[in-house]
Design an enzyme around this catalytic site. Structure first.
Site, PDB file in Angstrom:
ATOM      1  CG  ASP A   1      13.963 -55.943  29.883  1.00  0.00           C
ATOM      2  OD1 ASP A   1      14.595 -56.974  30.156  1.00  0.00           O
ATOM      3  OD2 ASP A   1      13.189 -55.864  28.908  1.00  0.00           O
TER       4      ASP A   1
ATOM      5  CD  GLU B   1      15.158 -59.042  24.152  1.00  0.00           C
ATOM      6  OE1 GLU B   1      15.589 -57.890  24.342  1.00  0.00           O
ATOM      7  OE2 GLU B   1      15.185 -59.930  25.031  1.00  0.00           O
TER       8      GLU B   1
END
Length: 816
Positions: free
Chosen positions: A322, A526
């Site tokens: 990621d 997020e």
């Protein structure tokens, strides 16, 4: 992608062109296609292992390393692609082709062609030129593209609970992705979210691992096709990614990228359940998670990435990192981290620091820190993925020549919008109803709340921009073809012989029979969505519901959110309450349920809290509505008299936040202007953009997490500032870092008056000394006011990671 075959057939296909020998991947000017060739000694019928081994045997060390480097489109050019030959690249949540995140679809396809062609230009000495692939986060439809269908987020699909519906959505999303020439989707998220304070809860289908496994596998099949079928990874399909392995939904206190602790077998039995199902469905890639497991970051966790994922679960595909996640491993930097590769990572997602990482990995292979065998293993997995996707065969074409590429009428097509509308309707969960639903035909309906006609708010994060945005940041013209909740209600009510009136503030000239109040969370993504508790501090909806109750007007609360929240006050005030989640671009699906045109079948895939504090899920204790609850059309409930006490209400979540975690605080605007310009000049939504006329450029910067800070470049004569819509009081506290030494005066203007602080000396001292904190109190600016503005008479560049207002003791001096 290419014309598909089954996964088994792909591995054993016979293609005579592979006996061509010489340079692999040479351009065919007449047809505008490309062909690939391994050496004459390795015909295609020997299968993917032989083809991969042949390619590896002829690749240079530098080209091998480049295959496992994944930069973002904002940080490299086609010339860089031709020189380095990256194996893949991505567009970040705020990235777009040629610097335009709102670029039309044809520009996305043009960039895909440009990068592909740069990647396959012949190399000297017969070294194979391997085609590049492009990855994107299309997490609820092809949501980076203006005009694409925006499906409900996963939390809503969990409430619908239908794997076939999810498979169809995956199929439609893959089609729209292929239209723009992109190969690879970083989806589905198969997190098992267990603490609703987590800012990514809406990316999870459910708190129940079995439901997550079932729906996640369905989305994989929808995107890639049946691994045993003829169309696998063929036209109208894309590569899927199950993410984030593993434990992302189980962090302590729901903190994004945080710690997951406990007995490893118990953790696997909960949070790893969706992965075997995704693997069985044929998922080709799995993304490593940011979080740690018992103190070890997943990007460096060999026991999990290699021993469990590959050894126990049998995954034979590719593990991708990621966003700079490898840089969080102890002892690593984003441009220097052999540990991740040694642990089992196959591709580094390194958006900006790709050059340094490439150089360090080349050196580490040469000095033996990274064995060549491990590099070959990772590169081999990248090549296998491309083989299975048909990118190394005779049918390989540039992106614009594949499948439905360039058929822009498929973006937001009527068929896809109809599917999205169906998904919206099937995900609506009625939590209370005293009989006001369904809305009576012929009724006078007032539609209130600023969210009612706001497609951006209804769509949530990961919508055109990483953090998404309300109408003031993402105006209506960014959503061509979409239907807001208001528009859907208007059409449905009028079709039933009634009248509908939009009034965001709830006022009316003619008394309505019923009011629908649309309200909820502002968009986030997020860590920016992490909460300390489950209180909705935006009380617009609550105030409207209470006012309507005082007026004796029945009301229906339509709550837009990425998670269950403490709604006791709103439930008490409303006659009916509907959890609408984040429905996306097809608001008519909400109207279908409110008017009874479709039955209410949505059921909670998450427990609904009775208290506001927020805590990890621990069985039914503390639940107001249990997992699986949802009322049917026409079913009624008694009025609520729920406890409205909440200690957290006295602790504002972000009332004093001006800027932090990559986003502006509630009621805060950023602006740029030339010095001397009347007013505040140009606004910068999300505090990001190139305001060339004002002489200010603000870009995202990673300090501790993805784009959690901003880099501000000011040219001579420019002004950049922040304004609160209400004065929260307290000192101004700014976390900053100075990159360039000012050669001319730099000032900070504080408040609404002419209080000016000379920053030139302070900035000169701070240059290249890392992050510092500036505290502006009434000792140097007696009237602190609601705004601050930086002004410069020369060029200067600095970074800001946080701005807040906070009380300080009397007499606290200013500091820099």
């Amino acid at each position: 992608m290419r014309a598909g075959a089954s996964r088994r057939t792909i591995r054993m296909a016979t293609v005579a062109w592979l006996a061509l020998g010489g340079v692999a991947l040479s351009s065919c000017a007449t047809a505008g296609t490309t062909t690939a060739a391994v050496s004459a000694a390795t015909p295609w019928e020997q299968g993917e292992d032989a083809v991969v081994a042949d390619l590896l045997s002829r690749m240079s060390l530098e080209r091998k390393v480049a295959q496992i480097i994944q930069p973002q489109i904002n940080s490299f050019t086609a010339a860089d692609m031709e020189r380095y030959r990256f194996g893949s690249y991505l567009n970040g949540g705020n990235g777009g082709p040629y610097g335009d995140e709102f670029a039309p679809a044809d520009r996305w396809l043009a960039l895909a062609d440009e990068m592909y062609e740069a990647s396959v230009r012949p190399l000297p000495g017969g070294e194979p030129a391997i085609p590049v692939i492009w990855g994107t986060d299309a997490v609820h439809g092809h949501s980076n593209i203006v005009g694409a269908t925006l499906f409900p987020h996963n939390i809503a699909l969990g409430a619908a609970g239908d794997a076939e519906l999810v498979r169809r959505i995956g199929e439609a999303t893959a089609i729209e992705i292929e239209v723009t020439g992109i190969d690879w989707n970083f989806s589905p998220t198969v997190a098992v979210a267990r603490d609703d304070r987590w800012g990514r809860t809406y990316e999870s289908y459910s708190e129940d691992p079995e439901l997550v496994a079932r729906l996640g596998a369905a989305l994989v099949r929808g995107q890639q096709g049946d691994p045993a079928g003829a169309g696998y990874l063929g036209d109208r399909r894309v590569i899927a990614t199950a993410k984030h392995f593993f434990g992302d939904g189980g962090t302590e206190q729901g903190v994004d990228q945080g710690d997951v602790n406990g007995d490893i077998e118990e953790l696997l039995a909960l949070h790893a359940v969706p992965y075997p199902a995704a693997i069985e469905a044929g998922v080709e890639t799995i993304m490593a998670s940011f979080n740690s497991i018992n103190g070890t970051k997943m990007h460096g966790n060999r026991a999990m990435l290699t021993d469990v994922l590959r050894g126990r679960m049998g995954f034979d595909g590719l593990v991708v990192g990621d966003w700079n996640g490898h840089g969080q491993i102890a002892g690593c930097e984003v441009d220097n981290c052999p540990d991740a590769l040694l642990a089992g990572l196959d591709i580094y997602m390194v958006p900006d620091d790709w050059r340094g990482l490439l150089e360090s990995l080349v050196a580490q292979v040469r000095d033996g820190t990274v064995p060549m065998a491990r590099l070959d293993e990772a590169v081999g997995r990248v090549l296998r993925l491309k083989y299975r996707a048909g990118l190394l065969g005779p049918e390989a074409r540039r992106p614009s020549e594949r499948g439905v590429a360039g058929q822009y009428d498929l973006l937001g097509s009527p068929e896809h919008r109809s599917l999205a509308r169906e998904a919206v309707a099937r995900s609506q969960v009625i939590l209370s109803n005293d009989g006001v639903l369904p809305l009576a035909p012929g009724a006078r309906v007032l539609v209130a709340g600023s969210a009612a006609d706001d497609v951006g708010q209804a769509s949530g994060g990961w919508t055109l921009e990483w953090q998404g945005g309300r109408a003031d940041q993402l105006p209506r013209d960014r959503f061509p073809g979409a239907t807001s909740i208001w528009e859907g209600l208007r059409d449905a009510v009028e079709a039933g012989g009634g009248t509908a009136t939009l009034s965001p503030d709830g006022s009316f000239a003619t008394r309505p029979d019923v009011a629908v109040v649309v309200f909820g969370e502002r968009p986030y993504a997020e860590f920016a969505g992490d909460l300390r508790d489950l209180v909705l501090r935006d009380e617009e909806g609550l105030a409207l519901l209470r006012t309507l109750r005082e007026q004796g007007i029945p009301s229906v609360a339509v709550f837009l959110s990425g998670r269950p929240m403490w709604m006791n006050r709103e439930l008490n005030a409303a006659n009916a309450f509907v959890a609408a989640w984040l429905p996306g671009s097809e608001g008519a699906g909400v109207a279908d349920v409110l008017t009874g045109a479709r039955p209410a079948t949505g059921r909670l895939s998450f427990t609904w809290p009775a208290t506001c504090e927020g805590r990890p899920l621990n069985g039914p204790e503390g639940a107001l509505f249990a997992f699986g609850f949802g009322m049917t059309t026409g079913e009624t409930s008694r009025p609520f008299a729920l406890d409205e006490d909440c200690s957290a209400l006295g602790n504002p979540e972000d009332g004093a936040l001006v800027y932090g975690s990559g986003r502006l605080g509630q009621g805060v605007s950023a602006f740029a202007a030339r010095i001397g310009t009347a007013g505040d000049g140009e606004l910068l939504p999300q505090m990001r953009g190139d305001m060339s006329a004002a002489g200010v450029t603000v870009r995202g910067h990673d300090r501790a997490a993805q784009e959690d800070a901003r880099q501000v470049t000011m040219r001579a004569g420019s002004r950049f500032g922040l304004i609160q819509d209400q004065d929260s009081g307290g000192a101004w506290i700014v976390a900053y870092e100075v990159l360039t030494r000012p050669a001319a005066p730099v000032r900070l203007r504080v408040g609404e008056g002419n209080q000016v602080i000379d920053l030139a000396t302070h900035f000169a001292h701070a240059q290249d000394k890392g992050w510092r904190e500036m505290v502006i109190t009434d000792q140097c600016a007696p009237a602190l006011g609601q705004r601050i503005a930086f002004e410069t008479e020369g060029d200067v560049t600095f970074r800001i990671s946080g701005v807040r207002r906070a009380p300080v003791p009397d007499g606290t001096p200013c500091s820099f």
